[in-house]
Design a protein around this motif. Structure first.
Motif, PDB file in Angstrom:
ATOM      1  N   LEU A   1      -5.584 -14.015  32.839  1.00  0.00           N
ATOM      2  CA  LEU A   1      -4.902 -15.233  33.286  1.00  0.00           C
ATOM      3  C   LEU A   1      -5.845 -16.089  34.124  1.00  0.00           C
ATOM      4  N   GLY A   2      -6.576 -15.469  35.031  1.00  0.00           N
ATOM      5  CA  GLY A   2      -7.548 -16.194  35.849  1.00  0.00           C
ATOM      6  C   GLY A   2      -8.650 -16.803  35.005  1.00  0.00           C
ATOM      7  N   PHE A   3      -9.067 -16.096  33.958  1.00  0.00           N
ATOM      8  CA  PHE A   3     -10.101 -16.630  33.070  1.00  0.00           C
ATOM      9  C   PHE A   3      -9.630 -17.929  32.412  1.00  0.00           C
ATOM     10  N   PHE A   4      -8.405 -17.904  31.880  1.00  0.00           N
ATOM     11  CA  PHE A   4      -7.905 -19.101  31.201  1.00  0.00           C
ATOM     12  C   PHE A   4      -7.612 -20.234  32.181  1.00  0.00           C
ATOM     13  N   VAL A   5      -7.105 -19.912  33.350  1.00  0.00           N
ATOM     14  CA  VAL A   5      -6.903 -20.941  34.371  1.00  0.00           C
ATOM     15  C   VAL A   5      -8.246 -21.519  34.789  1.00  0.00           C
ATOM     16  N   GLY A   6      -9.266 -20.667  34.921  1.00  0.00           N
ATOM     17  CA  GLY A   6     -10.607 -21.131  35.270  1.00  0.00           C
ATOM     18  C   GLY A   6     -11.194 -22.038  34.216  1.00  0.00           C
ATOM     19  N   ILE A   7     -10.997 -21.701  32.939  1.00  0.00           N
ATOM     20  CA  ILE A   7     -11.502 -22.564  31.863  1.00  0.00           C
ATOM     21  C   ILE A   7     -10.808 -23.918  31.891  1.00  0.00           C
ATOM     22  N   ILE A   8      -9.488 -23.901  32.039  1.00  0.00           N
ATOM     23  CA  ILE A   8      -8.739 -25.177  32.071  1.00  0.00           C
ATOM     24  C   ILE A   8      -9.174 -26.008  33.272  1.00  0.00           C
ATOM     25  N   PHE A   9      -9.262 -25.387  34.438  1.00  0.00           N
ATOM     26  CA  PHE A   9      -9.675 -26.118  35.632  1.00  0.00           C
ATOM     27  C   PHE A   9     -11.114 -26.609  35.500  1.00  0.00           C
ATOM     28  N   GLY A  10     -11.977 -25.786  34.937  1.00  0.00           N
ATOM     29  CA  GLY A  10     -13.373 -26.177  34.740  1.00  0.00           C
ATOM     30  C   GLY A  10     -13.507 -27.351  33.793  1.00  0.00           C
ATOM     31  N   ILE A  11     -12.727 -27.370  32.723  1.00  0.00           N
ATOM     32  CA  ILE A  11     -12.772 -28.500  31.780  1.00  0.00           C
ATOM     33  C   ILE A  11     -12.291 -29.780  32.452  1.00  0.00           C
ATOM     34  N   LEU A  12     -11.236 -29.646  33.278  1.00  0.00           N
ATOM     35  CA  LEU A  12     -10.697 -30.837  33.939  1.00  0.00           C
ATOM     36  C   LEU A  12     -11.597 -31.354  35.060  1.00  0.00           C
ATOM     37  N   LYS A  13     -12.329 -30.481  35.741  1.00  0.00           N
ATOM     38  CA  LYS A  13     -13.068 -30.902  36.924  1.00  0.00           C
ATOM     39  C   LYS A  13     -14.576 -31.081  36.719  1.00  0.00           C
ATOM     40  N   SER A  14     -15.155 -30.456  35.733  1.00  0.00           N
ATOM     41  CA  SER A  14     -16.614 -30.525  35.615  1.00  0.00           C
ATOM     42  C   SER A  14     -17.017 -31.328  34.379  1.00  0.00           C
ATOM     43  N   PHE A  15     -18.252 -31.819  34.437  1.00  0.00           N
ATOM     44  CA  PHE A  15     -18.771 -32.615  33.331  1.00  0.00           C
ATOM     45  C   PHE A  15     -19.974 -31.965  32.662  1.00  0.00           C
TER      46      PHE A  15
ATOM     47  N   ALA B   1     -22.024 -27.837  31.682  1.00  0.00           N
ATOM     48  CA  ALA B   1     -21.784 -26.427  31.404  1.00  0.00           C
ATOM     49  C   ALA B   1     -21.863 -25.578  32.672  1.00  0.00           C
ATOM     50  N   ASP B   2     -22.736 -25.960  33.593  1.00  0.00           N
ATOM     51  CA  ASP B   2     -22.857 -25.187  34.832  1.00  0.00           C
ATOM     52  C   ASP B   2     -21.564 -25.249  35.648  1.00  0.00           C
ATOM     53  N   GLY B   3     -20.975 -26.414  35.734  1.00  0.00           N
ATOM     54  CA  GLY B   3     -19.710 -26.559  36.465  1.00  0.00           C
ATOM     55  C   GLY B   3     -18.587 -25.778  35.806  1.00  0.00           C
ATOM     56  N   LEU B   4     -18.532 -25.828  34.473  1.00  0.00           N
ATOM     57  CA  LEU B   4     -17.517 -25.071  33.741  1.00  0.00           C
ATOM     58  C   LEU B   4     -17.688 -23.574  33.996  1.00  0.00           C
ATOM     59  N   PHE B   5     -18.931 -23.104  33.907  1.00  0.00           N
ATOM     60  CA  PHE B   5     -19.198 -21.682  34.139  1.00  0.00           C
ATOM     61  C   PHE B   5     -18.871 -21.293  35.586  1.00  0.00           C
ATOM     62  N   THR B   6     -19.239 -22.108  36.552  1.00  0.00           N
ATOM     63  CA  THR B   6     -19.009 -21.810  37.966  1.00  0.00           C
ATOM     64  C   THR B   6     -17.522 -21.733  38.268  1.00  0.00           C
ATOM     65  N   TYR B   7     -16.763 -22.760  37.853  1.00  0.00           N
ATOM     66  CA  TYR B   7     -15.316 -22.757  38.090  1.00  0.00           C
ATOM     67  C   TYR B   7     -14.656 -21.564  37.404  1.00  0.00           C
ATOM     68  N   THR B   8     -15.031 -21.278  36.185  1.00  0.00           N
ATOM     69  CA  THR B   8     -14.433 -20.162  35.462  1.00  0.00           C
ATOM     70  C   THR B   8     -14.743 -18.844  36.155  1.00  0.00           C
ATOM     71  N   PHE B   9     -15.986 -18.666  36.558  1.00  0.00           N
ATOM     72  CA  PHE B   9     -16.384 -17.426  37.217  1.00  0.00           C
ATOM     73  C   PHE B   9     -15.671 -17.249  38.557  1.00  0.00           C
ATOM     74  N   LEU B  10     -15.622 -18.285  39.385  1.00  0.00           N
ATOM     75  CA  LEU B  10     -15.008 -18.178  40.709  1.00  0.00           C
ATOM     76  C   LEU B  10     -13.499 -17.946  40.617  1.00  0.00           C
ATOM     77  N   ILE B  11     -12.843 -18.678  39.745  1.00  0.00           N
ATOM     78  CA  ILE B  11     -11.393 -18.523  39.632  1.00  0.00           C
ATOM     79  C   ILE B  11     -11.035 -17.170  39.026  1.00  0.00           C
ATOM     80  N   THR B  12     -11.803 -16.717  38.033  1.00  0.00           N
ATOM     81  CA  THR B  12     -11.558 -15.401  37.453  1.00  0.00           C
ATOM     82  C   THR B  12     -11.782 -14.304  38.490  1.00  0.00           C
ATOM     83  N   THR B  13     -12.830 -14.436  39.295  1.00  0.00           N
ATOM     84  CA  THR B  13     -13.104 -13.460  40.344  1.00  0.00           C
ATOM     85  C   THR B  13     -11.986 -13.440  41.379  1.00  0.00           C
TER      86      THR B  13
END
Length: 111
Positions: free
Chosen positions: A13-27, A29-41
């Motif tokens: 669930l955290g992984f998918f929330v992180g991907i959605i949040f990363g897509i909405l907030k970052s422009f 690949a690094d931002g997408l990866f960072t948001y996904t990693f932090l939210i999943t963690t």
């Protein structure tokens, strides 16, 4: 649900929330990866905290309550309270009789 399955569920669930949040907030690949990693963690660690609290409350409530001992003590307390109530009732009756006798003596002296 087993604790392990709960952790897996919250991690995904955290992984998918992180991907959605990363897509909405970052422009990028690094931002997408960072948001996904932090939210999943965060979701992973949060699920472990929830499981730890759940097991702590389950084991805390599982102790043996000595019902018979407490019932015996409470019965003893009830007997003692009943004895004291009888003593207080007899003292009140004695006091009431003394007040009536005193009032009768005072009324007899006035005549």
């Amino acid at each position: 649900m087993l604790g392990e399955n709960f952790v897996y569920f919250f991690t995904v669930l955290g992984f998918f929330v992180g991907i959605i949040f990363g897509i909405l907030k970052s422009f990028d690949a690094d931002g997408l990866f960072t948001y996904t990693f932090l939210i999943t963690t965060f979701f992973y660690l949060f699920s472990h905290v929830i499981i730890a609290m759940y097991y702590r409350t389950i084991t805390a409530k599982a102790y043996n309550f000595p019902k018979e001992i407490h019932e015996a003590e409470l019965d003893l307390f009830v007997k003692e309270i009943n004895k004291r109530e009888k003593l207080i009732d007899s003292a009140c009756k004695l006091t009431d009789m003394a007040i009536k006798m005193n009032q009768n003596d005072i009324a007899g002296q006035k005549l």
